[in-house]
Design an enzyme around this catalytic site. Sequence first.
Site, PDB file in Angstrom:
ATOM      1  N   SER A   9       0.958  -1.652  -0.175  1.00 50.52           N
ATOM      2  CA  SER A   9       0.584   0.023  -0.439  1.00 50.52           C
ATOM      3  C   SER A   9       0.985   1.181  -0.232  1.00 50.52           C
ATOM      4  CB  SER A   9      -0.923   0.389   1.382  1.00 50.52           C
ATOM      5  OG  SER A   9      -1.636  -1.369   1.165  1.00 50.52           O
ATOM      6  N   HIS A  60       0.366   4.950   4.308  1.00 48.68           N
ATOM      7  CA  HIS A  60      -0.628   5.597   3.120  1.00 48.68           C
ATOM      8  C   HIS A  60       0.077   7.083   2.915  1.00 48.68           C
ATOM      9  CE1 HIS A  60      -4.116   2.299   3.362  1.00 48.68           C
ATOM     10  NE2 HIS A  60      -2.905   2.467   2.914  1.00 48.68           N
TER      11      HIS A  60
END
Length: 521
Positions: free
Chosen positions: A297, A348
């Site tokens: 991610s 993220h």
Amino acid sequence: MDELSQDVYYWQVIHHLVKNIGMSAFLVKSEEKEIWLETTEDSSEGTTVIRILRHDMNWSNYIARDLENLAKDAEHVRKDLRSKRLHIINVYISSFLPVDSYERFLDHPVKTKNNRITIQSFILDGEHGYEQRVSKLSEVINCELPRLTQISHDPVGDIHQYRREVVAISDRKSKQERALFTYGKPVLTFLLLISVLIIFGFMEYYGSSTSLLTLVEFGAKYDPLIHQGEWWRFFTAVFLHIGIIHLVMNSIALYYLGGLVERIYGTPRFLLIYLIAGLFGSISSFAFNSQVSAGASGAIFGCFGAILFFGMIHRKLFFRTMGKNVIIILIINLSLGFLIPMIDNSAHIGGLVGGFLAASCIHLPRNKQWKLQMTSLLVMLGTVSGLLLFGFSTQEDTQQTHLINIQISQELLQRGEIEKAYPLLKAAVDSEVDIVEAHFLLAYSEAKLGYLIDAERNLLITIEQRPLLHEAHFNLSLVYYELRQYREAYLAVEKALELEPNMEEYIELKTTIEKVLEKQM
């Protein structure tokens, strides 16, 4: 002025703005009688476009209707260009002026109700103050416009020539823009996809991708081991995934975003962006999140960052093509990260920042801006150093860490790896962690290792906190049996049977203890 001369002048002006000034035709309407041109630069006040319309006007009410329709079209253009404000320089090229009063449409710029669009109109008719109007228009658009010269013996040929050159220049610019998206081929993207699938298969074969122990063994981000020097986990964690849904979602994102970034930047640059973004994501997670984490991610959000850097360099092209969708998807994903606790949003955000900095450091192919690149490199190194210092300075011995260690220990005990589980459970209990299972599992491992007195103590603590936990009473009975305290063993197993009367294992132990007690009598 006759119509043919104005037709020539219409294309002459467009040709001059496109060829000599570098503007781009982005909208053609009304059988090429209306063309919108995009200027090369945006001002701090918004975006400026030039709309040129070739139409002979008899009455001023045509201008009124046209401005009304123009305002509607302009709102769509403003949204497509993602501009807060849009200034339209509206140029009518007509063979003559309206016979009635029209000056009110030209004296002052017209603003829409939301004040986001301004329309400033001019009429070029070749007569009646033509030179003055051309000079004023040239001043507004900040470039000298051509004057209408004597019509040649082949005006139709002139029109075709101007048009061909405008089309050729526009096609060349379109090819250059398309080339920005086709610099590389997504070779590495497919290799990355294959690698994460293979690793996922090994994890499932060896244990389970949702098992904390398996994740740690395969190289997930696990803070205690990073504190002990296993820094390589910052990289290996990028290639692991937790469960099939996590794998599928990240694989789809990598296929589209990774492929796009690799096409724009080329394979070597994409590799650097991916690794640096993944590193940033892992380090950010290490600094702000003590959970065991894994996944691509952070690197995928780094692809978002690289695309945003592309948008900063080619702003108009970015918003004209993919910009709106990219920003919406990015906002949705970041919002989900804040709303859903199990999502590691620190990874993220770290990956997003890392991807942007990496892209600005290596820059786009065939582009060099040493000042920007060196500044980005220094910021990138400073950010990584700051995150690492913060991460290593935080207390390793936390409640969350011990909770994770207890979960890992439970899996180790199920595998029969008592020696590995024992120190983790002992550390959790010694830190007075408020988790009942810690004493129970530690007692189990102590009993297996022969530390019977310690096991007795922890089982009594467990029973004091959880008196209805029949397993604790049964294990205590086993400990007493090994200590040859048969009376205490009998009482403990009776309590276990009272709580769970149908357990055969408990019944067998009670029978065994009864036989021993009978022999002693």
